[in-house]
Motif scaffolding. Sequence first.
Motif, PDB file in Angstrom:
ATOM      1  N   THR A   1       9.650 -62.333 -98.206  1.00 23.67           N
ATOM      2  CA  THR A   1      10.355 -63.487 -98.801  1.00 23.67           C
ATOM      3  C   THR A   1       9.627 -64.142 -99.975  1.00 23.67           C
ATOM      4  O   THR A   1       8.411 -63.971-100.144  1.00 23.67           O
ATOM      5  N   THR A   2      10.389 -64.913-100.757  1.00 22.80           N
ATOM      6  CA  THR A   2       9.880 -65.556-101.983  1.00 22.80           C
ATOM      7  C   THR A   2       8.613 -66.372-101.709  1.00 22.80           C
ATOM      8  O   THR A   2       7.604 -66.213-102.401  1.00 22.80           O
ATOM      9  N   THR A   3       8.677 -67.250-100.699  1.00 25.13           N
ATOM     10  CA  THR A   3       7.526 -68.117-100.445  1.00 25.13           C
ATOM     11  C   THR A   3       6.311 -67.308-100.005  1.00 25.13           C
ATOM     12  O   THR A   3       5.181 -67.616-100.395  1.00 25.13           O
TER      13      THR A   3
ATOM     14  N   ASN B   1      18.866 -62.827-100.998  1.00 20.10           N
ATOM     15  CA  ASN B   1      18.644 -64.251-101.282  1.00 20.10           C
ATOM     16  C   ASN B   1      19.954 -64.913-101.726  1.00 20.10           C
ATOM     17  O   ASN B   1      20.245 -66.043-101.340  1.00 20.10           O
TER      18      ASN B   1
ATOM     19  N   GLY C   1      17.682 -71.458-107.489  1.00 19.83           N
ATOM     20  CA  GLY C   1      17.095 -70.121-107.597  1.00 19.83           C
ATOM     21  C   GLY C   1      18.105 -69.118-107.062  1.00 19.83           C
ATOM     22  O   GLY C   1      19.307 -69.382-107.021  1.00 19.83           O
TER      23      GLY C   1
ATOM     24  N   CYS D   1      18.632 -68.100-103.988  1.00 18.01           N
ATOM     25  CA  CYS D   1      19.340 -68.609-102.803  1.00 18.01           C
ATOM     26  C   CYS D   1      20.300 -69.730-103.194  1.00 18.01           C
ATOM     27  O   CYS D   1      21.448 -69.763-102.748  1.00 18.01           O
TER      28      CYS D   1
ATOM     29  N   GLU E   1      17.608 -79.745-109.608  1.00 18.17           N
ATOM     30  CA  GLU E   1      16.608 -78.771-110.058  1.00 18.17           C
ATOM     31  C   GLU E   1      15.443 -79.493-110.708  1.00 18.17           C
ATOM     32  O   GLU E   1      15.533 -80.678-111.037  1.00 18.17           O
TER      33      GLU E   1
ATOM     34  N   ARG F   1      17.247 -73.513-115.356  1.00 12.63           N
ATOM     35  CA  ARG F   1      18.113 -73.325-114.186  1.00 12.63           C
ATOM     36  C   ARG F   1      19.122 -74.466-114.034  1.00 12.63           C
ATOM     37  O   ARG F   1      20.254 -74.254-113.600  1.00 12.63           O
TER      38      ARG F   1
ATOM     39  N   SER G   1      17.628 -74.326 -95.988  1.00 10.44           N
ATOM     40  CA  SER G   1      17.677 -72.857 -95.923  1.00 10.44           C
ATOM     41  C   SER G   1      16.432 -72.238 -96.515  1.00 10.44           C
ATOM     42  O   SER G   1      16.309 -71.025 -96.611  1.00 10.44           O
TER      43      SER G   1
ATOM     44  N   HIS H   1      12.086 -71.873 -96.928  1.00 15.90           N
ATOM     45  CA  HIS H   1      10.977 -71.532 -96.046  1.00 15.90           C
ATOM     46  C   HIS H   1      10.422 -72.780 -95.337  1.00 15.90           C
ATOM     47  O   HIS H   1      10.331 -73.836 -95.938  1.00 15.90           O
TER      48      HIS H   1
ATOM     49  N   ASN I   1      20.145 -70.918 -91.253  1.00 21.51           N
ATOM     50  CA  ASN I   1      20.873 -69.661 -91.007  1.00 21.51           C
ATOM     51  C   ASN I   1      20.212 -68.821 -89.925  1.00 21.51           C
ATOM     52  O   ASN I   1      20.836 -67.937 -89.350  1.00 21.51           O
TER      53      ASN I   1
ATOM     54  N   HIS J   1      21.360 -63.144 -91.984  1.00 19.66           N
ATOM     55  CA  HIS J   1      22.232 -62.498 -92.964  1.00 19.66           C
ATOM     56  C   HIS J   1      23.079 -61.410 -92.307  1.00 19.66           C
ATOM     57  O   HIS J   1      22.668 -60.814 -91.302  1.00 19.66           O
TER      58      HIS J   1
HETATM   59  N1  LIG Z   1      17.290 -68.722 -95.500  1.00 20.56           N
HETATM   60  C1  LIG Z   1      17.038 -67.469 -95.835  1.00 20.56           C
HETATM   61  O1  LIG Z   1      17.471 -66.524 -95.182  1.00 20.56           O
HETATM   62  C2  LIG Z   1      16.253 -67.184 -97.064  1.00 20.56           C
HETATM   63  C3  LIG Z   1      16.473 -66.001 -97.778  1.00 20.56           C
HETATM   64  C4  LIG Z   1      15.688 -65.751 -98.895  1.00 20.56           C
HETATM   65  C5  LIG Z   1      14.726 -66.677 -99.288  1.00 20.56           C
HETATM   66  N2  LIG Z   1      14.536 -67.818 -98.567  1.00 20.56           N
HETATM   67  C6  LIG Z   1      13.569 -68.853 -98.935  1.00 20.56           C
HETATM   68  O2  LIG Z   1      14.287 -69.822 -99.734  1.00 20.56           O
HETATM   69  C7  LIG Z   1      13.435 -70.417-100.705  1.00 20.56           C
HETATM   70  C8  LIG Z   1      14.006 -70.223-102.103  1.00 20.56           C
HETATM   71  O3  LIG Z   1      14.009 -68.850-102.429  1.00 20.56           O
HETATM   72  P1  LIG Z   1      14.562 -68.320-103.842  1.00 20.56           P
HETATM   73  O4  LIG Z   1      14.422 -66.847-103.824  1.00 20.56           O
HETATM   74  O5  LIG Z   1      15.849 -68.942-104.155  1.00 20.56           O
HETATM   75  O6  LIG Z   1      13.431 -68.935-104.808  1.00 20.56           O
HETATM   76  P2  LIG Z   1      13.510 -69.219-106.350  1.00 20.56           P
HETATM   77  O7  LIG Z   1      12.108 -69.350-106.826  1.00 20.56           O
HETATM   78  O8  LIG Z   1      14.421 -68.229-107.018  1.00 20.56           O
HETATM   79  O9  LIG Z   1      14.239 -70.668-106.450  1.00 20.56           O
HETATM   80  C9  LIG Z   1      13.693 -71.856-106.029  1.00 20.56           C
HETATM   81  C10 LIG Z   1      14.213 -72.936-107.000  1.00 20.56           C
HETATM   82  O10 LIG Z   1      13.857 -74.214-106.503  1.00 20.56           O
HETATM   83  C11 LIG Z   1      13.547 -75.036-107.605  1.00 20.56           C
HETATM   84  N3  LIG Z   1      12.747 -76.193-107.190  1.00 20.56           N
HETATM   85  C12 LIG Z   1      11.416 -76.275-106.900  1.00 20.56           C
HETATM   86  N4  LIG Z   1      11.077 -77.533-106.612  1.00 20.56           N
HETATM   87  C13 LIG Z   1      12.218 -78.278-106.693  1.00 20.56           C
HETATM   88  C14 LIG Z   1      12.526 -79.650-106.510  1.00 20.56           C
HETATM   89  N5  LIG Z   1      11.568 -80.560-106.217  1.00 20.56           N
HETATM   90  N6  LIG Z   1      13.810 -80.069-106.676  1.00 20.56           N
HETATM   91  C15 LIG Z   1      14.792 -79.190-107.023  1.00 20.56           C
HETATM   92  N7  LIG Z   1      14.557 -77.866-107.211  1.00 20.56           N
HETATM   93  C16 LIG Z   1      13.281 -77.418-107.058  1.00 20.56           C
HETATM   94  C17 LIG Z   1      12.801 -74.096-108.553  1.00 20.56           C
HETATM   95  O11 LIG Z   1      12.783 -74.589-109.886  1.00 20.56           O
HETATM   96  C18 LIG Z   1      13.624 -72.812-108.403  1.00 20.56           C
HETATM   97  O12 LIG Z   1      14.647 -72.724-109.366  1.00 20.56           O
HETATM   98  C19 LIG Z   1      12.081 -69.755-100.493  1.00 20.56           C
HETATM   99  O13 LIG Z   1      11.326 -70.559 -99.624  1.00 20.56           O
HETATM  100  C20 LIG Z   1      12.411 -68.442 -99.806  1.00 20.56           C
HETATM  101  O14 LIG Z   1      11.325 -67.914 -99.101  1.00 20.56           O
HETATM  102  C21 LIG Z   1      15.297 -68.099 -97.473  1.00 20.56           C
END
Ligand SMILES: NC(=O)c1ccc[n+]([C@@H]2O[C@H](COP(=O)([O-])OP(=O)(O)OC[C@H]3O[C@@H](n4cnc5c(N)ncnc54)[C@H](O)[C@@H]3O)[C@@H](O)[C@H]2O)c1
Length: 416
Positions: A149-151, A183, A214, A216, A235, A240, A291, A293, A338, A347
């Motif tokens: 995952t991203t985080t 995502n 992002g 997600c 954002e 974005r 949703s 991390h 989720n 998913h």
């Molecule tokens: N629920 C799931 O099944 C699932 C699936 C994939 C990823 N994730 C997790 O979801 C998170 C996001 O993943 P992603 O791939 O979309 O990451 P990403 O880096 O593509 O997007 C994250 C977005 O959040 C924005 N952001 C950061 N701080 C912010 C704030 N204070 N206010 C508003 N926006 C802010 C960033 O600018 C970025 O555009 C991660 O923690 C990832 O691990 C969860």
Amino acid sequence: MSKVKDMSLAPEGVRKIEWVQKHMPVLEHIKEEYLETRPFKGITIGSCLHLEPKTINLGLTLMAGGAEVAMTGCNPLSTHDDAVAGAADLGLNVYGWREQDDEEYYQTINMVLDHKPDIIIDDGADMIMVLHNERTELLSHIKGACEETTTGVHRLQAMHADGALKFPVIAVNDAYTKYLFDNRYGTGQSSFDAIMGTTNMVIAGKTVVVCGYGWCGRGLALRAAGLGADVIVTEVDPIRALEARMDGYRVMTIREAVKQADLIITVTGNADIISGDDFKYMKNGCMLANSGHFNVEINRQDLEAISTEVKEVRESIEEFTTKDGRKIYLLADGRLVNLSAARGQGHPAEIMDMSFAVQALSAKHILENDLPVGVTKAPDEIDYNVASLKLQAMDIEIDSLTDKQKAYMANWQEGT
Ligand SMILES: NC(=O)c1ccc[n+]([C@@H]2O[C@H](COP(=O)([O-])OP(=O)(O)OC[C@H]3O[C@@H](n4cnc5c(N)ncnc54)[C@H](O)[C@@H]3O)[C@@H](O)[C@H]2O)c1
Ligand SMILES: N[C@@H](CCSC[C@H]1O[C@@H](n2cnc3c(=O)[nH]cnc32)[C@H](O)[C@@H]1O)C(=O)O
């Protein structure tokens, strides 16, 4: 060996595993191939992934390739007790149960590490952290790891920048066939599936705030709009934010957005997205879900501080009564809704088919290549292979370049 809650649930678990197998054609194809070629003979693979039927099918694929597989969960609330019982029945070493406390969560990670894995498959990097902080005796044994995952990828990149990472990691998340589908479409669909199943409420006509645009966030906003919501995006990245606006959503600060929201979903991978005074401006009845991390995006302590009472009013829904008499609802303890809500199924199988195909192929790539210490993207060949297999399974044919087109593309002399 296994440690699960209740082995009598195994038949139901096996039924659920068999169901997802019917909808994971790419992984099934790889499983067939691995049964013949046995790339993991003599190898132990340890995983820390959400323990549910699709993940178990990844475990079975690695086992078909000759690996000894030991699995635990990457979230204290996301384990499906029937699926893990089924997994144990099918020969996997599996350690986990739903609703673990912190101690149990790390105990089961250590039980997997006791198998002395050669390869790690992690989701969020918790297992890799335990290896580097507590089980350093195992580090020299590790050939490499894959991160889901991203985080987790961000954590590992930060670790490498500090010179702390001790083995190669493939950023599975960064494969196109992972983040563009998992995502975006996976999180979009499965989060609403869980929110609607948990609340039994309508989305049409509601103001839904998506924090983070992002991969997600794009999926969540798309599905919210499709369900008839008025969508607001928050954002911190100007590009974005602009993209969200041109995609048709309202964009504003979180402080303005909370005043209008019926439902807020955080998905930034960052902390304190809703915190402090944000809670004071919320409407009576506002619902909060995460949703992203971990459970740090919505600051629960700050919400508790302005509340007089907290009670569970329905499974996976806590009602906070504020000092000024409003009700605010927090879903699934602010953990990824989720997967952590009791009704969260994660998913769809067709989506995890691609993510886990990338995992299965990346694990083999680690074995067959002498990768440098650091975090690298899964190779493009894996991405194109997974996409081609998926199209084939979907019965979709595409064109290929003719020789003339290839020559044209390679030519810089031809102009107007
Ligand atoms: N629920 C799931 O099944 C699932 C699936 C994939 C990823 N994730 C997790 O979801 C998170 C996001 O993943 P992603 O791939 O979309 O990451 P990403 O880096 O593509 O997007 C994250 C977005 O959040 C924005 N952001 C950061 N701080 C912010 C704030 N204070 N206010 C508003 N926006 C802010 C960033 O600018 C970025 O555009 C991660 O923690 C990832 O691990 C969860
Ligand atoms: N340890 C973290 C894990 C983040 S999960 C985010 C990852 O879950 C993965 N995921 C989403 N749905 C499923 C599923 O149904 N099964 C297994 N993994 C899933 C998805 O690939 C995504 O990158 C935490 O508890 O917050």
